[in-house]
Write an enzyme that holds these catalytic residues in place. Structure first.
Site, PDB file in Angstrom:
ATOM      1  N   ASP A  31       0.860  -1.182   0.000  1.00  0.00           N
ATOM      2  CA  ASP A  31       0.000   0.000   0.000  1.00  0.00           C
ATOM      3  C   ASP A  31       0.896   1.232   0.000  1.00  0.00           C
ATOM      4  N   ASN A  35      -4.177   6.982   0.799  1.00  0.00           N
ATOM      5  CA  ASN A  35      -5.469   7.266   1.443  1.00  0.00           C
ATOM      6  C   ASN A  35      -5.614   6.473   2.735  1.00  0.00           C
ATOM      7  N   PHE A  80      -7.178  -4.496  -3.881  1.00  0.00           N
ATOM      8  CA  PHE A  80      -8.028  -3.376  -3.433  1.00  0.00           C
ATOM      9  C   PHE A  80      -7.470  -2.034  -3.869  1.00  0.00           C
ATOM     10  N   SER A 124     -17.287  -2.661  -8.409  1.00  0.00           N
ATOM     11  CA  SER A 124     -18.283  -1.818  -7.748  1.00  0.00           C
ATOM     12  C   SER A 124     -19.621  -1.943  -8.451  1.00  0.00           C
ATOM     13  N   ALA A 125     -20.680  -1.793  -7.689  1.00  0.00           N
ATOM     14  CA  ALA A 125     -22.030  -1.792  -8.274  1.00  0.00           C
ATOM     15  C   ALA A 125     -22.202  -0.650  -9.264  1.00  0.00           C
ATOM     16  N   TYR A 148     -14.083   7.090 -12.628  1.00  0.00           N
ATOM     17  CA  TYR A 148     -13.878   6.037 -11.621  1.00  0.00           C
ATOM     18  C   TYR A 148     -14.607   4.753 -12.019  1.00  0.00           C
ATOM     19  N   LYS A 152     -13.304   0.685 -13.278  1.00  0.00           N
ATOM     20  CA  LYS A 152     -13.745  -0.623 -12.772  1.00  0.00           C
ATOM     21  C   LYS A 152     -14.243  -1.487 -13.923  1.00  0.00           C
ATOM     22  N   TYR A 176     -18.984  -4.646  -5.132  1.00  0.00           N
ATOM     23  CA  TYR A 176     -19.501  -4.234  -3.820  1.00  0.00           C
ATOM     24  C   TYR A 176     -20.637  -3.244  -4.013  1.00  0.00           C
ATOM     25  N   LEU A 199     -22.717   8.826   2.518  1.00  0.00           N
ATOM     26  CA  LEU A 199     -23.770   9.096   3.497  1.00  0.00           C
ATOM     27  C   LEU A 199     -23.388   8.716   4.936  1.00  0.00           C
ATOM     28  N   PRO A 290     -25.922  15.623  -8.725  1.00  0.00           N
ATOM     29  CA  PRO A 290     -25.771  15.178 -10.117  1.00  0.00           C
ATOM     30  C   PRO A 290     -25.111  13.795 -10.186  1.00  0.00           C
ATOM     31  N   ASP A 292     -26.438  10.919  -9.377  1.00  0.00           N
ATOM     32  CA  ASP A 292     -27.057   9.911  -8.502  1.00  0.00           C
ATOM     33  C   ASP A 292     -28.196   9.194  -9.227  1.00  0.00           C
TER      34      ASP A 292
HETATM   35  P1  NAD Z   1      -9.455   3.056   0.617  1.00  0.00           P
HETATM   36  O1  NAD Z   1      -9.061   4.308  -0.088  1.00  0.00           O
HETATM   37  O2  NAD Z   1      -9.728   3.102   2.052  1.00  0.00           O
HETATM   38  O3  NAD Z   1      -8.374   1.919   0.341  1.00  0.00           O
HETATM   39  C1  NAD Z   1      -7.625   1.845  -0.848  1.00  0.00           C
HETATM   40  C2  NAD Z   1      -6.166   1.686  -0.457  1.00  0.00           C
HETATM   41  O4  NAD Z   1      -5.386   1.589  -1.652  1.00  0.00           O
HETATM   42  C3  NAD Z   1      -5.637   2.877   0.332  1.00  0.00           C
HETATM   43  O5  NAD Z   1      -5.010   2.399   1.513  1.00  0.00           O
HETATM   44  C4  NAD Z   1      -4.630   3.539  -0.609  1.00  0.00           C
HETATM   45  O6  NAD Z   1      -3.576   4.118   0.106  1.00  0.00           O
HETATM   46  C5  NAD Z   1      -4.204   2.378  -1.475  1.00  0.00           C
HETATM   47  N1  NAD Z   1      -3.752   2.707  -2.833  1.00  0.00           N
HETATM   48  C6  NAD Z   1      -4.378   3.424  -3.783  1.00  0.00           C
HETATM   49  N2  NAD Z   1      -3.649   3.451  -4.912  1.00  0.00           N
HETATM   50  C7  NAD Z   1      -2.527   2.728  -4.664  1.00  0.00           C
HETATM   51  C8  NAD Z   1      -1.401   2.371  -5.431  1.00  0.00           C
HETATM   52  N3  NAD Z   1      -1.228   2.789  -6.689  1.00  0.00           N
HETATM   53  N4  NAD Z   1      -0.449   1.603  -4.858  1.00  0.00           N
HETATM   54  C9  NAD Z   1      -0.571   1.188  -3.583  1.00  0.00           C
HETATM   55  N5  NAD Z   1      -1.624   1.488  -2.817  1.00  0.00           N
HETATM   56  C10 NAD Z   1      -2.588   2.246  -3.347  1.00  0.00           C
HETATM   57  O7  NAD Z   1     -10.730   2.485  -0.191  1.00  0.00           O
HETATM   58  P2  NAD Z   1     -11.680   1.265   0.150  1.00  0.00           P
HETATM   59  O8  NAD Z   1     -13.024   1.815   0.425  1.00  0.00           O
HETATM   60  O9  NAD Z   1     -11.054   0.354   1.115  1.00  0.00           O
HETATM   61  O10 NAD Z   1     -11.762   0.587  -1.284  1.00  0.00           O
HETATM   62  C11 NAD Z   1     -10.990  -0.539  -1.645  1.00  0.00           C
HETATM   63  C12 NAD Z   1     -11.316  -0.934  -3.074  1.00  0.00           C
HETATM   64  O11 NAD Z   1     -12.704  -1.214  -3.166  1.00  0.00           O
HETATM   65  C13 NAD Z   1     -11.040   0.166  -4.093  1.00  0.00           C
HETATM   66  O12 NAD Z   1     -10.537  -0.433  -5.273  1.00  0.00           O
HETATM   67  C14 NAD Z   1     -12.404   0.767  -4.341  1.00  0.00           C
HETATM   68  O13 NAD Z   1     -12.505   1.327  -5.627  1.00  0.00           O
HETATM   69  C15 NAD Z   1     -13.295  -0.455  -4.211  1.00  0.00           C
HETATM   70  N6  NAD Z   1     -14.685  -0.131  -3.844  1.00  0.00           N
HETATM   71  C16 NAD Z   1     -14.922   0.632  -2.742  1.00  0.00           C
HETATM   72  C17 NAD Z   1     -16.234   0.957  -2.425  1.00  0.00           C
HETATM   73  C18 NAD Z   1     -16.549   1.841  -1.257  1.00  0.00           C
HETATM   74  O14 NAD Z   1     -17.639   2.438  -1.243  1.00  0.00           O
HETATM   75  N7  NAD Z   1     -15.683   1.958  -0.260  1.00  0.00           N
HETATM   76  C19 NAD Z   1     -17.293   0.476  -3.218  1.00  0.00           C
HETATM   77  C20 NAD Z   1     -16.996  -0.315  -4.318  1.00  0.00           C
HETATM   78  C21 NAD Z   1     -15.677  -0.614  -4.626  1.00  0.00           C
HETATM   79  C1  WQD Z   2     -25.831   7.142  -0.814  1.00  0.00           C
HETATM   80  C2  WQD Z   2     -27.167   7.884  -0.832  1.00  0.00           C
HETATM   81  C3  WQD Z   2     -27.041  10.021  -1.917  1.00  0.00           C
HETATM   82  C4  WQD Z   2     -24.431  11.908   1.065  1.00  0.00           C
HETATM   83  C5  WQD Z   2     -20.789   5.829  -3.902  1.00  0.00           C
HETATM   84  C6  WQD Z   2     -20.077   5.672  -5.224  1.00  0.00           C
HETATM   85  C7  WQD Z   2     -20.053   4.229  -5.626  1.00  0.00           C
HETATM   86  C8  WQD Z   2     -19.466   3.347  -4.518  1.00  0.00           C
HETATM   87  C9  WQD Z   2     -20.096   3.618  -3.201  1.00  0.00           C
HETATM   88  C10 WQD Z   2     -17.140   2.994  -4.921  1.00  0.00           C
HETATM   89  C11 WQD Z   2     -27.452   8.568  -2.175  1.00  0.00           C
HETATM   90  C12 WQD Z   2     -27.382  10.187  -0.449  1.00  0.00           C
HETATM   91  C13 WQD Z   2     -25.212  11.013   0.365  1.00  0.00           C
HETATM   92  C14 WQD Z   2     -25.047  13.038   1.675  1.00  0.00           C
HETATM   93  C15 WQD Z   2     -27.173  12.270   0.865  1.00  0.00           C
HETATM   94  N1  WQD Z   2     -18.061   3.598  -4.334  1.00  0.00           N
HETATM   95  N2  WQD Z   2     -26.563  11.185   0.268  1.00  0.00           N
HETATM   96  N3  WQD Z   2     -26.394  13.168   1.558  1.00  0.00           N
HETATM   97  O1  WQD Z   2     -23.453   7.449  -4.311  1.00  0.00           O
HETATM   98  O2  WQD Z   2     -24.531   5.225  -3.692  1.00  0.00           O
HETATM   99  O3  WQD Z   2     -22.101   5.343  -4.037  1.00  0.00           O
HETATM  100  O4  WQD Z   2     -20.109   5.036  -2.928  1.00  0.00           O
HETATM  101  O5  WQD Z   2     -17.213   2.162  -5.780  1.00  0.00           O
HETATM  102  O6  WQD Z   2     -19.296   4.134  -6.804  1.00  0.00           O
HETATM  103  O7  WQD Z   2     -20.773   6.443  -6.198  1.00  0.00           O
HETATM  104  O8  WQD Z   2     -23.053   6.379  -2.025  1.00  0.00           O
HETATM  105  O9  WQD Z   2     -22.983   7.168   0.287  1.00  0.00           O
HETATM  106  O10 WQD Z   2     -22.471   8.802  -1.567  1.00  0.00           O
HETATM  107  O11 WQD Z   2     -24.811   8.011  -1.252  1.00  0.00           O
HETATM  108  O12 WQD Z   2     -28.380  12.451   0.765  1.00  0.00           O
HETATM  109  O13 WQD Z   2     -24.383  13.893   2.282  1.00  0.00           O
HETATM  110  O14 WQD Z   2     -27.107   8.945   0.134  1.00  0.00           O
HETATM  111  O15 WQD Z   2     -27.747  10.934  -2.708  1.00  0.00           O
HETATM  112  O16 WQD Z   2     -28.825   8.475  -2.391  1.00  0.00           O
HETATM  113  P1  WQD Z   2     -23.379   6.171  -3.589  1.00  0.00           P
HETATM  114  P2  WQD Z   2     -23.250   7.630  -1.078  1.00  0.00           P
END
Ligand code: NAD
Ligand code: WQD
Length: 336
Positions: A31, A35, A80, A124-125, A148, A152, A176, A199, A290, A292
């Site tokens: 890592d 972040n 990840f 991601s969904a 972004y 994916k 996810y 949220l 925008p 959503d």
């Molecule tokens: P996070 O930012 O907490 O974790 C990602 C980690 O990757 C961080 O520790 C960051 O320092 C590290 N990183 C980023 N780029 C790097 C690189 N080039 N080399 C080494 N390390 C690097 O995010 P998270 O929420 O734990 O997400 C993990 C994965 O899941 C991501 O790929 C994200 O896109 C995916 N994901 C997250 C969500 C969500 O809502 N949290 C939803 C769907 C998918």
């Molecule tokens: C959830 C709901 C907002 C904040 C995002 C990424 C998605 C995935 C997960 C990585 C929505 C509402 C939110 C606020 C609000 N990440 N909201 N007030 O948009 O479903 O997904 O995170 O892969 O790619 O787009 O998640 O938590 O931002 O929003 O009303 O201050 O909450 O409009 O309906 P989202 P979210």
């Protein structure tokens, strides 16, 4: 198994490291801490009372990635590491394409060179776009509205082509839904920099008094109460989903939704948070955000059928654990 976890210091990565170690695996984390912090790795050790190997490095650095593969006998990779802020990806598309796609290409390159055939990818969904709910793995993917999401979808296609050309390669693509909550110790959780976009962290910070009220983005969607509906999933359930995916990997590419199958509106989540924690969350309704969509929730039956995995923790547990971490994090960080 010896598992290389890229991005293992992050939110989902730390919880998955805990689950992997508790299931008896050895863990190597790579890592760059762009972040996250090294402290989260110490917390993982503290929770599990086990050691892991940590490399602070960028996984787009091919030489450093190869050094790990040559030094350790790796049985599988969970990838990840990635940048995940949707809004930032619109402003800095190249940074997102470079980081998220090159990392996948470099890791798979060395998997092939060193005969590592197990690969689990964080998707991601968001790749479903504005499809009809519930989202099911067999759906045609619709365009996403941001770079972004494109990283994916592209990574999914790259992995699919690599697996087609290499029959031994086994890939699980995990889509996810909305990960929330934290480990019950309160030691690891989601700690976004600056103003949270998502949220649950925003609600937790309103509870903490950091913001006066939540802004609810729109109440005129075609949903139960007009606010956006999402499939919130406890990060510990998600972490267990990765262990199940590794255990059940089979040749080829297999896509799984990791969600609960349950939709929750913004106002329902606010109510659950209030009920779980006994704290009022003031809110106001503002314009839609925008990009959503109205509703996003999973058909999670495939993961249950093929991986024997199902999300077990409910929305109350998610809210309780998110708040416990938020409170504890305040003590840990803000008291320093
Ligand atoms: P996070 O930012 O907490 O974790 C990602 C980690 O990757 C961080 O520790 C960051 O320092 C590290 N990183 C980023 N780029 C790097 C690189 N080039 N080399 C080494 N390390 C690097 O995010 P998270 O929420 O734990 O997400 C993990 C994965 O899941 C991501 O790929 C994200 O896109 C995916 N994901 C997250 C969500 C969500 O809502 N949290 C939803 C769907 C998918
Ligand atoms: C959830 C709901 C907002 C904040 C995002 C990424 C998605 C995935 C997960 C990585 C929505 C509402 C939110 C606020 C609000 N990440 N909201 N007030 O948009 O479903 O997904 O995170 O892969 O790619 O787009 O998640 O938590 O931002 O929003 O009303 O201050 O909450 O409009 O309906 P989202 P979210």
């Amino acid at each position: 198994m010896n598992i290389l976890v890229t991005g293992g210091a992050g939110y989902i990565g730390t919880h998955t490291c805990v689950a992997l170690l508790e299931a008896g695996n050895s863990v190597i984390v790579a890592d760059n801490l762009c972040n996250s912090t090294a402290e989260s790795i110490e917390k993982v050790k503290q929770i599990t009372n086990k050691e892991l190997t940590f490399y602070q490095m960028d996984v787009t650095d091919a030489e450093k990635v190869e050094a790990i593969f040559s030094k350790h006998k790796i049985d599988g990779v969970i990838h990840f590491a990635g940048l995940k802020a949707v809004g930032e990806s619109v402003v800095k598309p190249l940074t997102y394409y470079y980081n998220n796609i090159i990392s996948t290409m470099i890791l798979t390159k060395y998997c092939q060179k060193y005969g590592v055939n197990r690969f689990v990818f964080s998707s991601s969904a968001t790749v479903y776009g504005d499809n009809t709910v519930p989202f099911i793995e067999t759906m045609d993917l619709l365009p996403t509205t941001n770079p972004y999401g494109e990283t994916k979808a592209m990574s999914e296609r790259i992995l699919t082509d690599i697996a087609k050309a290499n029959p031994e390669f086994s890939v699980a693509i995990l889509r996810y839904f909305n990960p929330v909550g934290a480990h019950e110790s309160g030691l690891i959780g989601e700690a976004p920099n600056g103003i949270p976009n998502n949220l649950m962290p925003y609600v937790s910070q309103v509870a903490k008094g950091k913001f006066e009220k939540l802004r609810v983005f729109g109440n005129d969607y075609p949903t139960i109460d007009g606010t956006g509906v999402r499939d919130y999933i406890h990060v510990l359930d998600l972490a267990e989903g990765h262990v199940a995916a590794l255990d059940h990997l089979k040749n080829g590419v297999h896509v799984y939704n990791l969600g609960t199958g349950q939709g929750t509106s913004v106002l329902e989540l606010v109510k659950a948070f209030e009920e779980a924690n006994g704290i009022d969350i003031p809110y106001e309704i503002v314009e839609r955000r925008p990009g959503d969509i109205a509703s996003c929730y999973a058909d999670a039956s495939k993961a249950n059928r093929e991986l024997g995995w199902t999300a077990r923790r409910d929305i109350i547990a998610m809210c309780r654990d998110a708040w416990r971490f938020e409170k504890n994090y305040k003590d840990l960080v803000e008291s320093k």
